[in-house]
Design an enzyme around this catalytic site. Structure first.
Site, PDB file in Angstrom:
ATOM      1  N   ILE A  92      55.704 -49.173  80.777  1.00 52.22           N
ATOM      2  CA  ILE A  92      56.515 -50.250  81.336  1.00 52.22           C
ATOM      3  C   ILE A  92      55.666 -51.180  82.191  1.00 52.22           C
ATOM      4  CG2 ILE A  92      57.189 -49.078  83.493  1.00 52.22           C
ATOM      5  CD1 ILE A  92      60.077 -50.207  82.893  1.00 52.22           C
ATOM      6  N   HIS A  95      56.783 -58.789  84.143  1.00 52.16           N
ATOM      7  CA  HIS A  95      56.286 -60.157  84.034  1.00 52.16           C
ATOM      8  C   HIS A  95      57.169 -61.048  84.894  1.00 52.16           C
ATOM      9  CE1 HIS A  95      53.710 -58.849  80.888  1.00 52.16           C
ATOM     10  NE2 HIS A  95      54.642 -58.764  79.967  1.00 52.16           N
ATOM     11  N   GLY A 173      49.541 -58.859  74.571  1.00 53.62           N
ATOM     12  CA  GLY A 173      48.253 -59.179  75.191  1.00 53.62           C
ATOM     13  C   GLY A 173      48.115 -58.693  76.621  1.00 53.62           C
ATOM     14  N   PHE A 174      47.915 -59.636  77.559  1.00 55.50           N
ATOM     15  CA  PHE A 174      47.585 -59.254  78.932  1.00 55.50           C
ATOM     16  C   PHE A 174      48.448 -60.019  79.926  1.00 55.50           C
ATOM     17  CE2 PHE A 174      45.020 -62.974  78.044  1.00 55.50           C
ATOM     18  CZ  PHE A 174      45.047 -63.701  79.224  1.00 55.50           C
ATOM     19  N   CYS A 191      53.209 -48.962  84.275  1.00 56.63           N
ATOM     20  CA  CYS A 191      52.434 -48.317  83.208  1.00 56.63           C
ATOM     21  C   CYS A 191      52.578 -46.793  83.251  1.00 56.63           C
ATOM     22  CB  CYS A 191      50.963 -48.717  83.276  1.00 56.63           C
ATOM     23  SG  CYS A 191      50.722 -50.504  83.198  1.00 56.63           S
TER      24      CYS A 191
END
Length: 238
Positions: A92, A95, A173-174, A191
């Protein structure tokens, strides 16, 4: 091999809408590759790189644990945040505004066919960018992403990564924290890692605001060198 990458900065955009756009570009590349294989068409495959900033959203990777989200549906609404289970790797993450999110949608046959190398290059792009701000960022063994003070009680993550790949075509992506509200990370176990915190470039520099466009330019500079690529700016509408 086509090493030209179409660069699109789409500004602030809903996560689900951007995910659908990624999927469309991803499918476009896959369809060309399938046509080339079946018909020996010899068509060149395009590459894309999207910059975006999302409204508050939590995303859970396909191998993630839903218990790492610490909010109920009602609490998500109170935080004006959304939640999606998605098809990237990793657990997880969050954003939101003040974060640079980058989605390279590449045919790695145009560059190199090595997912491990691809992830390490994305990390290196961020590490080199942060070094320009005199920040010594590194990798943490066994944990994808970019960290500060690894191996100390103060280890903290500044950039999360998670990708999907099929037939050597990448997506997702990032996410690099620049001026992000780090309080939103308190509502997840980022995470899935319980013993480390998160940080941002703004916090590390001790300033009120970091110029996001400047950071983007530095990221692109290092990406271009690492991948030996050429960027072509495109219209931003999706």
């Amino acid at each position: 091999m086509n090493k030209r990458i179409q660069l699109k900065d789409i500004g602030r955009k809903d996560y689900k809408e951007t995910w659908g756009y990624q999927e469309a570009l991803f499918k476009e590349i896959l369809d060309i590759k399938i046509k080339n294989r079946r018909e020996a068409a010899g068509l060149s495959t395009p590459n894309y790189f999207l910059f975006v900033e999302h409204p508050h959203v939590y995303t859970l990777g396909k191998s993630g644990d839903i218990s790492n989200l610490l909010l109920s549906e009602e609490q998500l609404k109170e935080k004006e945040a959304t939640f999606y289970k998605i098809n990237r790797g990793g657990d997880i993450t969050y954003h939101g505004p003040g974060q640079i999110v980058g989605y390279p949608i590449l045919d790695l046959d145009n560059f190199f066919t090595d997912i491990h190398k691809y992830l390490r290059f994305l990390e290196e792009m961020v590490i080199l960018t942060l070094a320009e701000y005199d920040i010594n960022a590194t990798r943490s063994e066994g944990e994808t992403g970019v960290w500060i003070d690894v191996g100390t009680p103060f280890a903290r993550k500044i950039c999360a990564m998670g990708v999907r790949a099929s037939r050597w075509v990448t997506m997702h992506g990032f996410a690099l924290n620049i001026n992000a509200n780090l309080g939103y990370f308190d509502h997840i176990i980022p995470c899935g890692i319980k013993d480390k915190t998160v940080t941002s470039l703004q916090v590390e520099l001790g300033v009120d605001h970091v110029n996001v466009d400047e950071v983007k330019e530095k990221l692109l500079k290092h990406f271009k060198t690492l991948f030996e690529a050429e960027f072509v700016k495109q219209k931003t509408e999706i």
